[in-house]
Enzyme design. Structure first.
Site, PDB file in Angstrom:
ATOM      1  CG  ASP A  53      65.070  51.998  24.619  1.00 55.69           C
ATOM      2  OD1 ASP A  53      64.958  53.170  24.225  1.00 55.69           O
ATOM      3  OD2 ASP A  53      65.694  51.696  25.647  1.00 55.69           O
ATOM      4  NE  ARG A  73      65.465  51.700  30.093  1.00 49.05           N
ATOM      5  CZ  ARG A  73      65.190  50.404  30.002  1.00 49.05           C
ATOM      6  NH1 ARG A  73      64.461  49.812  30.928  1.00 49.05           N
ATOM      7  NH2 ARG A  73      65.635  49.699  28.980  1.00 49.05           N
ATOM      8  CG  ASP A  74      68.890  56.652  32.617  1.00 45.24           C
ATOM      9  OD1 ASP A  74      68.269  55.577  32.386  1.00 45.24           O
ATOM     10  OD2 ASP A  74      69.875  56.715  33.371  1.00 45.24           O
ATOM     11  CD  GLU A  75      68.137  52.146  27.294  1.00 46.64           C
ATOM     12  OE1 GLU A  75      68.550  51.272  26.531  1.00 46.64           O
ATOM     13  OE2 GLU A  75      67.729  51.903  28.456  1.00 46.64           O
ATOM     14  CG  ASP A  78      64.369  47.201  21.153  1.00 42.55           C
ATOM     15  OD1 ASP A  78      65.565  46.856  21.124  1.00 42.55           O
ATOM     16  OD2 ASP A  78      63.751  47.392  22.215  1.00 42.55           O
ATOM     17  CD1 TRP A 137      70.161  45.807  19.285  1.00 52.07           C
ATOM     18  CD2 TRP A 137      70.139  43.574  19.295  1.00 52.07           C
ATOM     19  NE1 TRP A 137      69.458  45.391  20.407  1.00 52.07           N
ATOM     20  CE2 TRP A 137      69.434  44.028  20.441  1.00 52.07           C
ATOM     21  CE3 TRP A 137      70.251  42.203  19.100  1.00 52.07           C
ATOM     22  CZ2 TRP A 137      68.854  43.171  21.359  1.00 52.07           C
ATOM     23  CZ3 TRP A 137      69.677  41.332  20.017  1.00 52.07           C
ATOM     24  CH2 TRP A 137      68.978  41.807  21.120  1.00 52.07           C
ATOM     25  CD  GLU A 173      63.592  46.629  29.233  1.00 51.47           C
ATOM     26  OE1 GLU A 173      64.702  46.751  28.684  1.00 51.47           O
ATOM     27  OE2 GLU A 173      63.256  47.289  30.247  1.00 51.47           O
ATOM     28  CG  HIS A 208      60.955  47.947  26.026  1.00 50.93           C
ATOM     29  ND1 HIS A 208      61.553  48.935  26.765  1.00 50.93           N
ATOM     30  CD2 HIS A 208      61.943  47.388  25.302  1.00 50.93           C
ATOM     31  CE1 HIS A 208      62.842  48.957  26.506  1.00 50.93           C
ATOM     32  NE2 HIS A 208      63.112  48.036  25.602  1.00 50.93           N
TER      33      HIS A 208
END
Length: 857
Positions: free
Chosen positions: A458, A462-464, A471, A524, A732, A753
Site C-alpha cells: 500500500d 509508514r508502519d504498514e 489496492d 479487497w 493516498e 499510494h
C-alpha cells in the site's frame, strides 16, 4: 558514377532483403530470462519475432532443449503461430540441472530463423542435504544485532562450476570471500513463510578461488520476525539459514557444502535492523566472539523456487539540494519520493554518529515532517570507526522518502539516494502535450515501483507496507501497462491462495499478517478473481489461471454462503474507501451496493475462467447464479428510470462497469453519473472502488468529454490537484495536503499510494489509444483507437507486449490535420480507428502513417 550507383543499388537491395528477414529475440523461460531455478515440471517457453516486413505471422516453430550438447527434447516442426507460454513436453527433467534451448521459426513469407543465442534454465532442487541452523549464542531480548553465519571451504581440485542454494528465516545477504552473492536485496522475499518459503539459486563459480574460501551469511529480522503489521514475530522468533552449494570439479567429481554443525555464528557491525525502524551500523566493531550453531531438523516441504526477479537497486539520485530549515535542521531533498535508502561516504572521529531520519514531505513552514509515518522510526544510524573515509549503506531495510534529516558532526560526501524495487521489466511509456498529465504519469509509475517491493504494498514509508488486496486489484490493469508484472503477481497470487481461509474468505493483506479475522471485504477479496483474470488477458497465461481457479471459485462460494436470497448484505467491508466528504456534502456509497456489485464481478470472472478451462458445468452453474445476483440488485437498489440508491458516482460506476443493469436502463444510469459529476463542478467524488473504473465507464457510455474534464481538473478532489501541489508520487488521499498546505490526519496519510494512479489505464487506452481486442489475449489482436479531447495536441505511447512493441504517436497540426504513426509488432494483427476518418482499417504487423482532417477540440 555508374559503378557508384550500382553499388548503392546493391547495398539498398541487400538492406531490403536483410530487413525483410525474420529474427527471433527475447527468449524467456517461465517469463524470465535464463532463470536459475524452476519448479514447474513442464516449463514454458516464449519468444518474439522481429522484422521490418509488414504483415508477418509465424507459421510454424521448432523448439529444441539441450542437456549440454545432447538433445533432451525437440518439439518437431509445429504448425502454429503461438509464441507465448509454449510448454515443454519431453521426458522428466533432472532436479538441479541446467538446460539450454533454442527455437527455429517459419513465417508466412517463406523465411526461417533460429535464435542466435541459446536460452538457459535450471530446474529446482529436490534433494536438500543442508540443515537449518540458528545462532548458537543467546540473543538479546531487544535491539538484536544481525546474526552472522560463517564457514570455510577448501576445494581440493579445479572447479568447473559451483551453484549455491540459499534461503533464510529472516532476510539474508551472503558473501563469498568478501564479495556479495547475487544482486538481490531483501531476499528471500516476503511470502507466507510457514507455507511457502522461497530459495534463491546463484552461480558462484567466479567467486570461488583456489585454497581457502570464506563463506558468510548475515541475517536480519525482515518480515519474518520483529514488528510487522501491528504485531511482532509473525512467523518465528529465531533467525536462521539454509545453505547448500553444489561444487562440480573439472574431472567430473562433485562436492556439497551445506549448513550444518560445522558452521559458526556471531554478530558484527550491523547492531540492529528492522523493516519499519531502520538499520544501525557501528564500524568500530571489527571482530566478534564466534559461537557454534544450533542444528534443527525442520521439514523442508515449504521450500519453493523463486518465480519472479528479486528487489534490486535501480535509479540513483545524486543531484541533491541541501536545506537549512526554519527550525535550523539540516535536511537533504532528493527531488523524488522514492522507496529505497541513502548511501554515502563519511569521515570523522571514532564514535561519531550519523543519524538519518526519512520523510516524504516538508510542512507548511518548510520544516522536516514525518508524523505520518506513525510508529515507524525509519531511522538509519551509522557510527564511525575514525579510520579514514568510510562507506555506509543499509542492507536489510528500506524507506519511503524524499527528504532526509541529517544529524551529525562528521563530514559526509557522495550522498545519494538509491531506489530499490522488484526488478520487473519496464514495458510502457506515455506522454502528451499537457505537462501536468505527464507529471501525473511520472507519479503513477513511481508509486508503482516504490510499492512493488517483492509484494504489491500500500505504501513504502509508514508502519504498514502490506500487500493490501483492494489496492492491488484496483491498480493491476494499469500496472500491466507500466511493467511486465506477470511473474510478480504469479508469486503473490500463490500466497493469496495459500493464505485464503478454509471457508474461502480472502484476507485483507497478502501475506496475511493481520490474522484470520481481517478477511472477507468486498473489493479487497476480489483480488482473488480480478488479478488472475487480468494476468490471463494481458499475458495469455492460462496456466496461472488454471492454478488460481480453485481460489477464484472458493471466494465466490464464500460470498454465496453469506448471501441469503442472493444478496450479499452481511459482514464488515471497507466500501468505497476514502471517497469524497465535505462539511456540506458526502459521496458515501451504501456499503452493500458495493458488495453486491463485486459479488457479480467475481462470479462473472469465474464464468470466464471456467469457459477458458473447459469447465462447462461450472459455466452453467455460475451463469445461473449471476442472473440471480443481478436481479436481486435491481430489485433492491434500482428504480425503473435508472436511479441507484446512494445516487453517488461510485454506485453508478459499479453498476455500469459490471453490467448490473438491464441494457435499456444503462443509458439513463450513465446520464445520472454524468449529471452527478457536473453537480460537483466536474470533480470526481469516488474512493478506492469507484475511481479506477470511473473514466473507462464514462468513455464506454459515450462521455469521453466528461472523462477528459475529470482528467484535467486541478482543484480538489482531482488527479492533478496533487500534481499542482508538487507531488512526485500518487497520494493516498485526494487532499493529503490541503490547499493551505496543512495535512490530513496523521493516522492515515501516505504520499506514496498507487491506487488512485489507476487512471493510467484510461490514458493508455483512450488518450494514446492502445487497446486489446476483447476476443483475444496477450495483445495478439490489437485495437488502436485514440479518443481526442481535453485540448491535447499530441500523445505518444509505447507498450512492450509479449509479441513486441505497440506504438502510437499522434499530433494535431495547425489547421486541424490529424497525423498518426502506428507500430504493430510481428505475429499480431490490428484494427485501427483514425479520428477524422469513418470506419476502421484492419492491418498486419508493420509501421503505418495516417492523416485526416478534423475539427480542433
Amino acid at each position: 558514377m555508374n559503378k557508384r550507383l550500382s553499388l548503392l543499388f546493391l547495398i539498398q537491395v541487400l538492406y531490403l532483403q536483410l530487413s525483410a528477414q525474420v529474427q527471433v529475440k527475447q527468449l524467456l523461460t517461465e517469463g524470465l530470462k535464463d532463470p536459475q531455478s524452476i519448479d514447474n515440471a513442464h516449463p514454458r517457453f516464449s519468444w518474439k519475432l522481429s522484422t521490418e516486413q509488414k504483415n508477418t505471422l509465424q507459421s510454424a516453430y521448432e523448439i529444441t532443449v539441450m542437456d549440454g550438447k545432447k538433445t533432451t527434447w525437440t518439439s518437431g516442426k509445429v504448425s502454429s503461430d503461438e509464441t507465448l507460454h509454449v510448454p515443454y513436453e519431453g521426458a522428466a527433467l533432472s532436479p538441479g540441472k541446467q538446460y539450454s534451448w533454442k527455437v527455429k521459426v517459419w513465417d508466412n513469407h517463406g523465411h526461417t530463423a533460429t535464435s542466435t543465442e541459446a536460452a538457459y534454465f535450471r530446474m529446482g532442487i529436490t534433494a536438500w542435504k543442508a540443515k537449518w541452523i540458528e545462532p548458537g549464542y543467546q540473543e538479546a531480548a531487544s535491539n538484536r544485532p544481525c546474526p552472522i553465519f560463517k564457514t570455510s571451504f577448501h576445494p581440493g581440485k579445479k572447479i568447473a562450476s559451483a551453484i549455491a542454494y540459499i534461503t533464510s528465516h529472516g532476510l539474508y545477504e551472503a558473501q563469498i570471500n568478501g564479495k556479495k552473492v547475487g544482486n538481490g536485496f531483501l531476499t528471500p522475499g516476503f511470502t507466507s513463510y510457514n507455507k511457502r518459503l522461497q530459495y534463491q539459486v546463484y552461480d558462484v563459480t567466479n567467486l570461488l578461488q583456489p585454497g581457502d574460501n570464506n563463506i558468510e551469511v548475515t541475517v536480519a529480522s525482515g518480515w519474518y520476525r520483529g514488528t510487522i503489521g501491528w504485531g511482532t514475530d509473525k512467523y518465528g522468533k529465531t533467525l536462521g539459514i539454509l545453505y547448500q552449494m553444489e561444487v562440480t570439479y573439472t574431472d567430473g567429481s562433485s562436492e556439497t557444502v551445506i549448513s550444518d554443525g560445522n558452521w559458526k555464528s556471531g554478530t558484527g557491525k550491523i547492531t540492529y535492523s528492522e523493516i519499519y525502524n531502520g538499520e544501525w551500523q557501528d564500524n568500530r566493531i571489527t571482530t566478534t566472539n564466534w559461537s557454534g550453531v544450533k542444528v534443527l531438523d525442520i521439514p523442508l516441504t515449504n521450500l519453493v523456487a523463486s518465480v519472479t526477479p528479486p528487489v534490486t537497486k535501480h535509479e540513483v539520485f545524486s543531484n541533491i539540494k541541501r536545506i537549512k530549515t526554519p527550525a535550523g535542521e539540516d535536511v537533504i531533498d532528493f527531488g523524488q519520493n522514492l522507496s529505497g535508502f541513502v548511501h554515502f561516504k563519511a569521515s570523522g572521529n571514532a564514535g561519531d554518529s550519523i543519524i538519518l531520519e526519512h520523510g516524504e514531505i516538508l510542512d507548511k513552514k518548510g520544516n522536516f515532517y514525518n508524523a505520518n509515518l506513525r510508529t515507524a522510526a525509519a531511522t538509519d544510524i551509522f557510527v564511525l570507526s575514525g579510520k579514514g573515509e568510510e562507506y555506509f549503506e543499509p542492507h536489510f531495510t528500506f524507506h519511503g522518502f524524499r527528504y532526509v534529516r541529517v544529524k551529525t558532526k562528521a563530514k559526509l560526501t557522495n550522498i545519494e539516494a538509491v531506489a530499490t524495487y522488484s526488478d520487473v521489466p519496464a514495458t510502457g511509456i506515455f506522454e502528451c502535450s499537457n505537462p501536468m498529465i505527464n507529471q501525473l504519469q511520472h507519479n503513477i509509475q513511481w508509486s508503482q515501483v516504490d510499492n512493488f517491493v517483492d509484494i504489491p504494498t500500500d505504501c513504502p514509508q509508514r508502519d504498514e507496507r502490506l500487500g493490501w488486496t483492494g489496492d492491488a486489484q484496483a491498480f493491476v490493469q494499469t500496472a500491466t501497462f507500466n511493467r511486465n508484472v506477470n511473474t510478480f503477481f504469479t508469486k503473490w497470487l500463490r500466497d493469496l491462495a495459500a493464505d485464503q481461509l478454509q471457508n474461502g474468505s480472502v484476507p485483507y493483506v497478502i501475506p496475511n499478517v493481520l490474522g484470520n479475522d481481517a478477511a472477507g471485504s468486498a473489493g479487497w477479496g476480489d483480488a482473488a478473481t480480478v488479478v488472475p483474470w487480468t494476468m490471463y488477458e494481458v499475458y495469455s497465461d492460462k496456466r496461472l489461471l488454471e492454478n488460481q481457479y480453485p481460489s477464484m471459485k472458493a471466494w465466490v462460494d464464500f460470498i454465496q454462503l453469506n448471501s441469503p436470497k442472493n444478496m450479499w448484505a452481511t459482514g464488515s467491508h471497507f466500501g468505497d474507501w476514502l471517497s469524497y466528504k465535505s462539511e456540506n456534502r458526502s459521496a458515501d456509497t451504501y456499503t452493500y451496493i458495493t458488495t453486491q456489485c463485486y459479488y457479480a464481478l467475481s462470479t462473472q470472472l469465474v464464468i470466464n475462467a471456467a469457459r477458458v478451462l473447459g469447465k462447462q458445468e461450472d459455466v452453467d452453474k455460475y451463469t445461473a447464479l449471476l442472473k440471480k445476483i443481478k436481479d436481486a440488485f435491481c430489485a433492491e437498489y434500482v428504480t425503473p428510470n435508472g436511479r441507484i440508491m446512494s445516487n453517488t458516482q461510485t454506485s453508478y460506476v459499479l453498476a455500469l462497469a459490471f453490467d448490473m443493469l438491464p441494457e435499456h436502463i444503462r443509458p439513463m444510469a450513465a446520464k445520472h453519473l454524468a449529471d452527478d459529476i457536473a453537480s460537483y463542478n466536474n470533480h470526481l467524488t469516488t474512493g478506492f472502488l469507484g475511481t479506477y473504473l470511473l473514466s473507462n465507464t464514462l468513455t464506454r457510455f459515450g462521455y469521453t468529454d466528461v472523462a477528459y474534464k475529470l482528467l484535467l481538473q486541478d482543484t480538489y478532489p482531482s488527479w492533478l490537484y496533487p500534481v499542482k501541489m508538487g507531488a512526485t508520487t500518487i497520494w493516498e488521499r485526494w487532499d493529503g495536503m490541503k490547499t493551505d498546505s496543512t495535512f490530513q490526519t496523521i493516522e492515515m496519510n501516505s504520499f506514496n499510494h498507487y491506487a488512485y494512479g489507476a487512471i493510467g489505464d484510461w490514458m493508455y487506452k483512450n488518450v494514446a489509444g492502445i487497446n486489446m481486442d476483447s476476443a483475444s489475449t496477450g495483445f495478439k489482436k490489437i485495437v488502436i483507437r485514440p479518443r481526442l479531447g481535453g485540448g491535447l495536441t499530441y500523445a505518444k505511447a509505447g507498450y512492450e507486449s509479449g509479441y513486441g512493441k505497440i506504438g502510437v504517436d499522434w499530433k494535431i497540426k495547425d489547421g486541424g490535420t490529424f497525423v498518426m504513426d502506428v507500430e504493430i509488432p510481428a505475429n499480431t494483427t490490428a484494427v485501427i480507428y483514425v479520428p477524422g476518418k469513418e470506419g476502421k482499417q484492419e492491418v498486419g504487423s508493420g509501421k503505418y502513417h495516417y492523416e485526416a482532417v478534423i475539427s480542433k477540440n
